[in-house]
Design a protein around this motif. Sequence first.
Motif, short mmCIF file in Angstrom:
data_model
loop_
_atom_site.label_atom_id
_atom_site.label_comp_id
_atom_site.label_asym_id
_atom_site.label_seq_id
_atom_site.Cartn_x
_atom_site.Cartn_y
_atom_site.Cartn_z
N ALA A 1 13.29 -8.01 72.26
CA ALA A 1 15.35 -7.13 71.36
C ALA A 1 15.01 -5.65 71.23
O ALA A 1 13.74 -5.75 71.06
N HIS A 2 16.02 -4.74 71.50
CA HIS A 2 15.16 -3.15 70.71
C HIS A 2 14.16 -2.99 71.86
O HIS A 2 12.95 -3.07 71.45
N ALA A 3 14.30 -2.34 73.37
CA ALA A 3 13.22 -1.91 73.93
C ALA A 3 11.69 -1.20 72.93
O ALA A 3 12.48 -0.31 72.24
N ALA A 4 11.12 -1.56 73.12
CA ALA A 4 9.62 -0.84 72.75
C ALA A 4 8.37 -0.50 73.79
O ALA A 4 8.01 -1.25 74.72
N LEU A 5 8.35 0.94 73.67
CA LEU A 5 6.83 1.56 74.11
C LEU A 5 5.63 0.53 74.10
O LEU A 5 5.43 0.65 73.11
N LEU A 6 5.19 -0.60 74.80
CA LEU A 6 3.62 -0.94 74.49
C LEU A 6 2.72 0.08 75.02
O LEU A 6 2.00 -0.45 74.70
N THR A 7 2.94 0.48 76.28
CA THR A 7 1.21 1.06 76.34
C THR A 7 1.64 2.56 77.89
O THR A 7 3.38 2.36 78.06
N SER A 8 1.10 3.66 78.08
CA SER A 8 1.32 4.16 78.75
C SER A 8 0.28 4.59 79.61
O SER A 8 -0.98 4.43 79.36
N ASN A 9 0.68 5.62 80.73
CA ASN A 9 -0.68 6.28 81.50
C ASN A 9 -0.76 7.15 81.86
O ASN A 9 0.06 7.60 82.64
N PRO A 10 -0.76 8.15 81.56
CA PRO A 10 -2.16 7.79 80.38
C PRO A 10 -1.66 7.57 79.12
O PRO A 10 -0.36 7.86 78.72
N LYS A 11 -2.74 7.44 77.85
CA LYS A 11 -2.00 6.76 76.84
C LYS A 11 -2.48 7.75 76.16
O LYS A 11 -2.66 9.27 76.29
N ASP A 12 -1.21 7.86 74.46
CA ASP A 12 -1.32 9.12 73.87
C ASP A 12 -2.91 9.62 73.57
O ASP A 12 -3.33 8.12 72.77
N GLY A 13 -2.28 10.57 73.33
CA GLY A 13 -3.76 11.50 72.97
C GLY A 13 -5.01 11.51 74.01
O GLY A 13 -6.29 11.98 73.40
N ALA A 14 -4.85 10.55 75.28
CA ALA A 14 -6.51 10.38 76.24
C ALA A 14 -6.50 11.81 76.22
O ALA A 14 -5.65 12.57 76.54
N VAL A 15 -7.57 12.27 76.62
CA VAL A 15 -8.74 12.71 77.66
C VAL A 15 -8.41 13.13 79.33
O VAL A 15 -9.65 12.25 79.45
N VAL A 16 -7.75 13.18 79.97
CA VAL A 16 -8.56 12.95 81.18
C VAL A 16 -9.56 14.13 82.24
O VAL A 16 -8.73 15.34 81.90
N PRO A 17 -10.54 13.79 83.14
CA PRO A 17 -11.07 15.09 82.70
C PRO A 17 -10.33 15.67 84.58
O PRO A 17 -10.39 17.05 84.39
N HIS B 1 21.38 -0.33 72.89
CA HIS B 1 20.62 0.59 71.35
C HIS B 1 20.08 2.25 71.88
O HIS B 1 19.36 1.55 72.87
N PRO B 2 20.15 3.15 72.04
CA PRO B 2 19.15 4.27 72.44
C PRO B 2 17.86 3.82 71.46
O PRO B 2 17.90 3.80 70.78
N VAL B 3 16.32 4.19 72.43
CA VAL B 3 14.97 4.12 71.74
C VAL B 3 14.86 5.48 72.61
O VAL B 3 15.29 6.06 73.74
N ALA B 4 13.89 5.76 72.35
CA ALA B 4 12.78 7.55 72.60
C ALA B 4 11.64 7.21 71.74
O ALA B 4 11.25 7.07 71.11
N GLY B 5 10.88 8.49 72.24
CA GLY B 5 9.87 8.52 72.11
C GLY B 5 8.90 9.82 72.44
O GLY B 5 9.34 10.16 73.75
N PHE C 1 7.14 -1.10 79.40
CA PHE C 1 8.45 -1.67 77.89
C PHE C 1 8.11 -2.87 77.95
O PHE C 1 8.29 -3.94 78.13
N SER C 2 9.33 -3.27 76.76
CA SER C 2 9.04 -4.13 75.85
C SER C 2 9.47 -4.96 76.57
O SER C 2 9.75 -6.34 76.96
N GLU C 3 10.97 -4.90 76.46
CA GLU C 3 12.03 -5.75 77.97
C GLU C 3 13.22 -4.16 78.63
O GLU C 3 12.16 -3.33 79.17
N ALA D 1 5.70 -6.83 67.42
CA ALA D 1 5.18 -6.81 68.92
C ALA D 1 4.49 -5.42 69.16
O ALA D 1 3.27 -5.12 69.24
N ALA D 2 5.35 -4.51 68.82
CA ALA D 2 5.06 -3.13 69.08
C ALA D 2 3.80 -2.67 68.35
O ALA D 2 3.16 -1.78 68.85
N ARG D 3 3.79 -3.43 66.81
CA ARG D 3 3.14 -2.53 66.45
C ARG D 3 1.67 -3.33 66.51
O ARG D 3 0.24 -2.25 66.57
N ASP D 4 1.74 -4.20 67.08
CA ASP D 4 -0.02 -5.03 67.40
C ASP D 4 -0.72 -5.39 68.16
O ASP D 4 -1.48 -5.12 68.52
#
Length: 633
Positions: A39-55, A127-131, A65-67, A507-510
Amino acid sequence: MTATAPRFGPSALRQALAAVVLVGTLIGALLAGAGPAAAHAALLTSNPKDGAVVPTAPKEVTLTFSEQIAMGDDSIRVLEPSGKRADTAEIRDLGSGGTVRYGVSLHAGLPDGTYTVAWQAVSADSHPVAGAFTFSIGAPSKTTVAVPDQEAGGGVVGVLYGIARYAAYAGFVLLTGGAAFVLLCWRRGASVRPVQRLVVQGWVTLTAATLAMLLLRSPYTGSGDPADALDLGGLADVLETKTGAALVSRLLLLGAAALFVAVLFGTYSRRDDEQERKDLTFGLAMGGSVVAAGIAATWALSEHASTGIQPGIAMPVDVLHLLAVAVWLGGLATLLTALYRTPSVERAAVRRFSTAAFWSVVVLAATGTYQSWRQVGSWSALTGTRYGQLLLLKVGLVAVLVAVAWISRRWTARLSEVAAAVPAEAERAEEESAEDTDGTPSDPVRAAQLARQKAAVATAERRRTRDADAERSGLRRTVLAETAVAVVLLAVTTVLTTTEPGRTEEAARDGGQQTAPAATGPAEIELPFDTGGERGKGTVRLSLDPARPGGNEMHVWTETPDGKPLDAPELRVAFTLEAKEIGPLPITPDRVAAGHWSASAVQIPMPGSWQVQVTVRTSDIDQITVDKNIEIG
């Protein structure tokens, strides 16, 4: 007469203690054995990840997302350091096998620097979610992009929408609870003006709040600009969503509720024949129950109960929960109105409401326990998340409310019938006599003054008689205290409906984007190669999902410099963990199509920075092996 506060014997205290222990034990057992839900969707991961430096610049950005979520055409934006759009604005659904993943392609030839990814969506519970997050190509750089501080659904529109949501709950409680009080506890109340006004005000409040939510829905989930509430295009988009359909259905049901109220305070209140009144009571009770359940279902079908585990059970449980709240708190408000605004209310009516309130609390305890298990899921989430803390506050308020209600129940047992001695017919006769102009001066102004004086004297006499009943005064005070606690309780409940459930927050935090860099993949690398022969130059793109120890699914693509598939005669892959002297572990993927190979159940024994070696043969004699490291979480 001197009133003595009611006393509580050991039996009553033991019963209350036993009830608290039973509910606490049940909640503990459920939380101890709770499994995951959504419930209440959360961003689980992304590609590229947050803070990543890709060549090198990736071809796309993907979000997991979680849902399930709803995304518009502009829900994912990738911005260059200068603020220019780096994406093609073509969002693709990449989900499969229960995974919720969306991606957007990037333009070719992107310069090095820090890029900002901003996303906004609507979760399955309405519910709206953003990030937002950043990644860098080549090396980090300064960026002119400013990410808005305002949360999704915040600002002026968020405040207005929250007020409308609270008003909708309050209106439903007054409408449903007031009508239930009249039909179940105090049928004479159908002809009492203050009670009529209370129920009608509930209907008006719920209708106005529903219309406001329908108009504010588009800016609430989108721009955040109040002026967009009048945008017909945005309203048309809202009507195509689950929440829009629920709000429209609520308005249609409120039309049926208006007819119900008209009959209750019209035909029903004027019925004198006892049998006809009983038949009409049964018909109104059945029809009103259907309409009330339908209105409650408009919340259950569009919010938390409609998503996550066991929605087929959660939605009817949510309907029962809302109806029990309405019968208890709405009946409480009606009783308070009757005690303060009417000359009399029979002891039998108060006792009947006491019984109805008791069973409402039983239903609330059962349904609330199930909802707590479903939305919280663990003891750590109960104490370590905002949702869990609000839930504890709600439980505490309910405990206070039950304690005050118990005192009210004791006062009810002592309530005398003195205040109930004046029947409704006598009240109406008194009002008519106050308006009687026989024997009054011929001057109409003087006659009107005398009529007002008589009415004021009659009203004062009724209040004096009413207030002389000490038990009734004690009951009024405790009911007023109950109502005050109920107002706060309803506010906390409203905030809970807009708060991310504790289980999802945990779940999103862990396992989420910010705190778990090794969250589920896929992980992707690109390796340029040149075998030296004809058509020997190109790029290998390798994807590993979920990039964790254990079984993984691997896909490999070979492409020419202009992005077309390069159909190499042979391709091999090997994994080596040099830090632990493991490998190389050879993998021979299967050819799927021209320039595309795959292998399932690729076993990676442990986490670490693994070297990936890809051998590409473009002719009988032209072959090269290229390597690059990939992070396994």
